[in-house]
Design a protein around this motif. Structure first.
Motif, PDB file in Angstrom:
ATOM      1  N   THR A  63      -2.281  -2.619  -8.454  1.00 46.91           N
ATOM      2  CA  THR A  63      -2.802  -3.157  -7.200  1.00 46.91           C
ATOM      3  C   THR A  63      -4.254  -2.734  -7.018  1.00 46.91           C
ATOM      4  O   THR A  63      -5.114  -3.548  -6.665  1.00 46.91           O
ATOM      5  CB  THR A  63      -1.982  -2.654  -6.007  1.00 46.91           C
ATOM      6  OG1 THR A  63      -0.609  -2.784  -6.312  1.00 46.91           O
ATOM      7  CG2 THR A  63      -2.301  -3.432  -4.782  1.00 46.91           C
ATOM      8  N   ALA A  64      -4.505  -1.436  -7.256  1.00 43.29           N
ATOM      9  CA  ALA A  64      -5.875  -0.937  -7.108  1.00 43.29           C
ATOM     10  C   ALA A  64      -6.813  -1.695  -8.033  1.00 43.29           C
ATOM     11  O   ALA A  64      -7.884  -2.148  -7.630  1.00 43.29           O
ATOM     12  CB  ALA A  64      -5.906   0.553  -7.424  1.00 43.29           C
ATOM     13  N   PHE A  65      -6.363  -1.873  -9.279  1.00 42.77           N
ATOM     14  CA  PHE A  65      -7.197  -2.540 -10.281  1.00 42.77           C
ATOM     15  C   PHE A  65      -7.474  -3.986  -9.888  1.00 42.77           C
ATOM     16  O   PHE A  65      -8.622  -4.436  -9.881  1.00 42.77           O
ATOM     17  CB  PHE A  65      -6.499  -2.466 -11.632  1.00 42.77           C
ATOM     18  CG  PHE A  65      -7.189  -3.226 -12.722  1.00 42.77           C
ATOM     19  CD1 PHE A  65      -8.384  -2.766 -13.234  1.00 42.77           C
ATOM     20  CD2 PHE A  65      -6.644  -4.381 -13.232  1.00 42.77           C
ATOM     21  CE1 PHE A  65      -9.031  -3.458 -14.233  1.00 42.77           C
ATOM     22  CE2 PHE A  65      -7.279  -5.080 -14.225  1.00 42.77           C
ATOM     23  CZ  PHE A  65      -8.470  -4.622 -14.735  1.00 42.77           C
TER      24      PHE A  65
ATOM     25  N   GLU B 215       1.837  -5.871  -2.804  1.00 43.83           N
ATOM     26  CA  GLU B 215       2.916  -4.963  -2.446  1.00 43.83           C
ATOM     27  C   GLU B 215       3.853  -4.750  -3.625  1.00 43.83           C
ATOM     28  O   GLU B 215       4.322  -3.639  -3.866  1.00 43.83           O
ATOM     29  CB  GLU B 215       3.697  -5.526  -1.255  1.00 43.83           C
ATOM     30  CG  GLU B 215       4.724  -4.547  -0.714  1.00 43.83           C
ATOM     31  CD  GLU B 215       5.723  -5.213   0.208  1.00 43.83           C
ATOM     32  OE1 GLU B 215       5.477  -6.353   0.628  1.00 43.83           O
ATOM     33  OE2 GLU B 215       6.747  -4.590   0.485  1.00 43.83           O
ATOM     34  N   GLY B 216       4.125  -5.830  -4.371  1.00 45.90           N
ATOM     35  CA  GLY B 216       5.100  -5.724  -5.451  1.00 45.90           C
ATOM     36  C   GLY B 216       4.549  -5.026  -6.680  1.00 45.90           C
ATOM     37  O   GLY B 216       5.284  -4.363  -7.394  1.00 45.90           O
TER      38      GLY B 216
ATOM     39  N   GLY C 281      -5.432   5.251  -4.480  1.00 43.52           N
ATOM     40  CA  GLY C 281      -5.128   6.519  -5.147  1.00 43.52           C
ATOM     41  C   GLY C 281      -4.322   7.431  -4.234  1.00 43.52           C
ATOM     42  O   GLY C 281      -3.353   8.063  -4.652  1.00 43.52           O
ATOM     43  N   ILE C 282      -4.708   7.481  -2.943  1.00 38.16           N
ATOM     44  CA  ILE C 282      -3.950   8.286  -1.981  1.00 38.16           C
ATOM     45  C   ILE C 282      -2.533   7.731  -1.840  1.00 38.16           C
ATOM     46  O   ILE C 282      -1.558   8.483  -1.762  1.00 38.16           O
ATOM     47  CB  ILE C 282      -4.664   8.292  -0.613  1.00 38.16           C
ATOM     48  CG1 ILE C 282      -6.045   8.921  -0.730  1.00 38.16           C
ATOM     49  CG2 ILE C 282      -3.832   9.021   0.417  1.00 38.16           C
ATOM     50  CD1 ILE C 282      -6.058  10.419  -0.747  1.00 38.16           C
ATOM     51  N   VAL C 283      -2.421   6.385  -1.834  1.00 42.24           N
ATOM     52  CA  VAL C 283      -1.080   5.788  -1.746  1.00 42.24           C
ATOM     53  C   VAL C 283      -0.245   6.227  -2.943  1.00 42.24           C
ATOM     54  O   VAL C 283       0.921   6.600  -2.804  1.00 42.24           O
ATOM     55  CB  VAL C 283      -1.178   4.251  -1.679  1.00 42.24           C
ATOM     56  CG1 VAL C 283       0.203   3.629  -1.688  1.00 42.24           C
ATOM     57  CG2 VAL C 283      -1.929   3.820  -0.438  1.00 42.24           C
TER      58      VAL C 283
ATOM     59  N   LYS D 122       0.579  -0.805   1.649  1.00 41.60           N
ATOM     60  CA  LYS D 122       0.026  -1.672   0.607  1.00 41.60           C
ATOM     61  C   LYS D 122      -0.247  -3.072   1.137  1.00 41.60           C
ATOM     62  O   LYS D 122      -1.230  -3.712   0.768  1.00 41.60           O
ATOM     63  CB  LYS D 122       0.978  -1.726  -0.597  1.00 41.60           C
ATOM     64  CG  LYS D 122       0.861  -0.488  -1.476  1.00 41.60           C
ATOM     65  CD  LYS D 122       1.958  -0.411  -2.492  1.00 41.60           C
ATOM     66  CE  LYS D 122       1.614  -1.131  -3.778  1.00 41.60           C
ATOM     67  NZ  LYS D 122       2.715  -0.975  -4.770  1.00 41.60           N
ATOM     68  N   ARG D 123       0.643  -3.549   2.010  1.00 40.37           N
ATOM     69  CA  ARG D 123       0.398  -4.866   2.627  1.00 40.37           C
ATOM     70  C   ARG D 123      -0.812  -4.808   3.531  1.00 40.37           C
ATOM     71  O   ARG D 123      -1.620  -5.742   3.591  1.00 40.37           O
ATOM     72  CB  ARG D 123       1.618  -5.299   3.442  1.00 40.37           C
ATOM     73  CG  ARG D 123       2.707  -5.903   2.628  1.00 40.37           C
ATOM     74  CD  ARG D 123       3.784  -6.462   3.528  1.00 40.37           C
ATOM     75  NE  ARG D 123       3.645  -7.889   3.727  1.00 40.37           N
ATOM     76  CZ  ARG D 123       4.059  -8.796   2.852  1.00 40.37           C
ATOM     77  NH1 ARG D 123       4.604  -8.427   1.734  1.00 40.37           N
ATOM     78  NH2 ARG D 123       3.915 -10.074   3.099  1.00 40.37           N
ATOM     79  N   MET D 124      -0.946  -3.679   4.248  1.00 38.78           N
ATOM     80  CA  MET D 124      -2.099  -3.534   5.132  1.00 38.78           C
ATOM     81  C   MET D 124      -3.385  -3.601   4.312  1.00 38.78           C
ATOM     82  O   MET D 124      -4.323  -4.327   4.662  1.00 38.78           O
ATOM     83  CB  MET D 124      -1.990  -2.200   5.887  1.00 38.78           C
ATOM     84  CG  MET D 124      -2.965  -2.038   7.025  1.00 38.78           C
ATOM     85  SD  MET D 124      -4.585  -1.547   6.478  1.00 38.78           S
ATOM     86  CE  MET D 124      -4.405   0.208   6.435  1.00 38.78           C
TER      87      MET D 124
END
Lengths: 172, 468
Positions: B232-234, B225-226, B333-335, B288-290
């Motif tokens: 995050t994706a990577f 999340e942070g 990417g959508i996020v 992101k947490r989900m």
């Protein structure tokens, strides 16, 4: 005599390690870890690992601890900062530690000194000397790991710079 | 002592990555047009992949093996690096970390992962893991204006250091019992006793931490999340793949003879990971947490493939990791596309009515959510199918049943997003960011998810040939 020396060293290492953790004053904690490192060095000496003992003194006692002291003085930490416990399941941690200890104990009870496997037997080490064997292996089959460790240090420095250099031009 | 000549050619991709990364870091000051680094990083990824393809071989004694297994995993790392770089600029420009060091650190992380995937020496694998982890700790906290990033980075760092300590403990014990650090020779000398089992358990803890296995997943939601969304994706894809690369090689090569013992250890963890990840994903309201909890759950499925202990299981793991790269980076990417300052676009309620306002991003999100759930004809279904099939073939049908049950739970959080997008009225309008590179990443991911879902044949063939 050997057992006595080992007993003293083991006890001193354990006690000083506990004092490092439980000291309220950060400077004292660092100094206790100096005591810890010196005893470790002597322990290495009793195992005839002179090179490791020297490394222990030069790198850990000499460089790492001085760095620690710098950091402690830099952030001006006289007394330990106390926070309310933010973990409500605190006692469970002790249970987990006990479990890990029991597990390690069970594992170590099966740790019989089996005939040494591999080429680095105690005899070979004594015959050629630690430094020579360490050098040969470090710069032969482990040379890649050695080089990669250099990249690792570079990344550590780079990371510190990236995180600390707060005032910078906007990267747009 | 067997010792091959210094074969630097096998190491070409890693050397190339370190050189390009150092270049990007060094010349960040001199080059004002930061987009230069974006293009360098993007092109460099392609060159690195070409180098991986052309330089197979064993090098540095037995410590480095650039085989097909390593090559397939490096493809996954470079693919997720490529896609993450594509979604980076729009986010990085907005938050002010669009500079050379950012791309340099991504490169260093991938270099560490490659050493983990091709290392056949426990020491080298450990150093690769540290190289990857250190770079990612910094990347999580690179957006220093965001206290959540700093918090996530610090948590990840502290817990990660503990996990590294476990790895070293395990390494010392295994060395003590076998007298060697090379995987193939450990395999020869390994005899199961309590000490060796403790060593194996320590390895499982350390590598399980990296792939976010329950109960060592605590860092994942906070770090995911942070961290900046491209990071995050990577990390959700590449770092997980690297963890599984090391897990696969160490457990199925070095500890192969202890398989009946460690499967008892691994299976409960895998089942726990699937269920805890999916059940906790149900209650999350931050997307992101989900996705972080969903990534924990996916680690559980993949662990089943390792637990199977067969070549088929390992190849299903590789297939799943490859597919996971497309669908998860697509979702992140959508996020990134909808994320705005101040946490706008991070709540799942911000996705309400998206289909009415912006049908195309909603359609892509639908595709990625279906794939993460495992609904045919998306790639996610193929991944799950081959993974669960390998578990059944290995003689654990009840494990596959549990895995299917867990995926049914997983349908709720994913399909809830779809329901919000298509069946609710929009509450507030978020204009999607306009960035050509981000759209390119989304296009590649969507294409990957669809093409692998419809024509998995050639990929399956490649995967079967990539297992050692």
């Amino acid at each position: 005599m050997e057992k006595l020396v080992f007993g003293y060293l083991a006890l001193a290492i354990l006690v000083s390690a506990l004092l490092v953790v439980f000291s309220r004053n950060a400077v004292k904690a660092v100094l206790w870890s100096l005591v810890l490192f010196l005893h470790q060095a002597v322990l290495f000496l009793t195992l005839q690992a002179e090179f490791l003992a020297a490394i222990q003194i030069i790198v850990y006692a000499g460089a790492v601890l001085v760095l620690f002291l710098f950091v402690v003085y830099l952030i001006n930490l006289r007394e330990e900062i106390t926070w309310p416990r933010f973990l409500s399941a605190y006692p469970l941690a002790f249970l987990a530690i006990l479990f890990l200890l029991a597990l390690s104990g069970a594992a170590l009870s099966g740790f019989r000194p089996a005939p040494p496997k591999g080429i680095l037997t105690a005899g070979a080490l004594l015959a050629q000397g630690h430094t020579r064997i360490l050098g040969e292996h470090l710069f032969r089959e482990y040379v890649l790991a050695f080089e990669a460790a250099g990249v690792l240090l570079l990344v550590a420095v780079l990371g510190a710079v990236v995180l600390v250099r707060r005032i910078r031009e906007e990267g747009r | 002592m067997p010792f091959s000549l210094l074969n630097f050619k096998a190491l070409a991709p890693e050397i190339f990555l370190v050189l390009v990364a150092s270049f990007m870091v060094l010349f960040d000051r001199a080059i004002r047009a930061k987009d230069f680094f974006f293009w360098t990083a993007l092109l460099g990824t392609l060159v690195a992949w070409w180098l991986c393809r052309t330089s197979l071989g064993i090098s540095f004694g037995e410590s480095y093996t650039a085989d097909h297994y390593g090559f397939f995993l490096k493809t996954i790392f470079l693919l997720s690096l490529f896609l993450s770089i594509l979604i980076s600029p729009v986010y990085a420009r907005r938050r002010g970390f669009h500079f050379g060091e950012y791309y340099g650190l991504l490169y260093f992380a991938v270099c560490g992962m490659m050493l983990m995937a091709s290392g056949t020496d426990l020491l080298l694998i450990y150093i690769g893991l540290e190289l990857m982890s250190l770079s990612i700790y910094v990347l999580v906290a690179v957006d220093w204006r965001d206290p959540r990033g700093l918090e996530g980075g610090l948590k990840y760092f502290l817990l990660g250091s503990l996990a590294s300590a476990f790895l070293i403990l395990g390494l010392a014990i295994i060395y003590g019992r076998t007298g060697t650090l090379f995987l193939a020779r450990i395999h020869q000398h390994l005899s199961v006793d309590p000490a060796v089992l403790a060593g194996i358990a320590f390895f499982l803890v350390a590598l399980g931490f990296k792939v976010a296995m329950v109960p060592f997943h605590m860092w994942a939601p906070d770090a995911y999340e942070g961290a900046p969304t491209p990071v995050t994706a990577f990390m959700s894809v590449a770092a997980k793949a690297a963890g599984f690369a090391a897990l696969g090689r160490i457990f199925l090569l070095a500890f192969a003879s202890a398989h009946p013992m460690w499967i008892k250890l691994l299976v409960p963890f895998a089942v726990l990971t699937m269920f805890v990840g999916n059940i906790l994903a149900v209650v999350q309201t931050n997307i992101k947490r989900m996705l972080a909890y969903s990534s924990v759950a996916h680690a559980g499925y993949i662990l089943l493939g390792i637990a199977a202990g067969t070549r088929e299981g390992l190849s299903a793991v590789l297939l799943y990791l490859f597919i996971y790269a497309f669908m998860n980076i697509g979702a992140f990417g959508i996020v990134t596309l909808l994320q705005r300052e101040g946490g706008v676009g991070e709540s799942i309620y911000d996705y309400q009515g998206l289909a009415r306002l912006y049908p195309f991003p909603a359609l892509l999100m639908l595709l990625f959510m279906f794939s993460l759930t495992g609904i045919p004809p998306t790639a996610g279904f193929m991944g799950k199918f081959y993974l669960f099939r390998s578990v059944v073939h290995a003689g654990h049908p009840w494990l596959a049943v549990l895995a299917v049950l867990a995926s049914v739970i997983a349908a709720y959080p994913y399909l809830r997003i779809v329901m919000f997008m298509y069946m609710r009225e929009p509450e507030r309008e978020i204009q999607p960011a306009s960035s050509l590179s981000l759209w390119a990443a989304l296009g590649i991911s969507a294409l990957g998810v669809l093409v692998i879902g419809l024509y998995p044949g050639s990929l399956l063939h490649a995967v079967m040939g990539s297992v050692f």
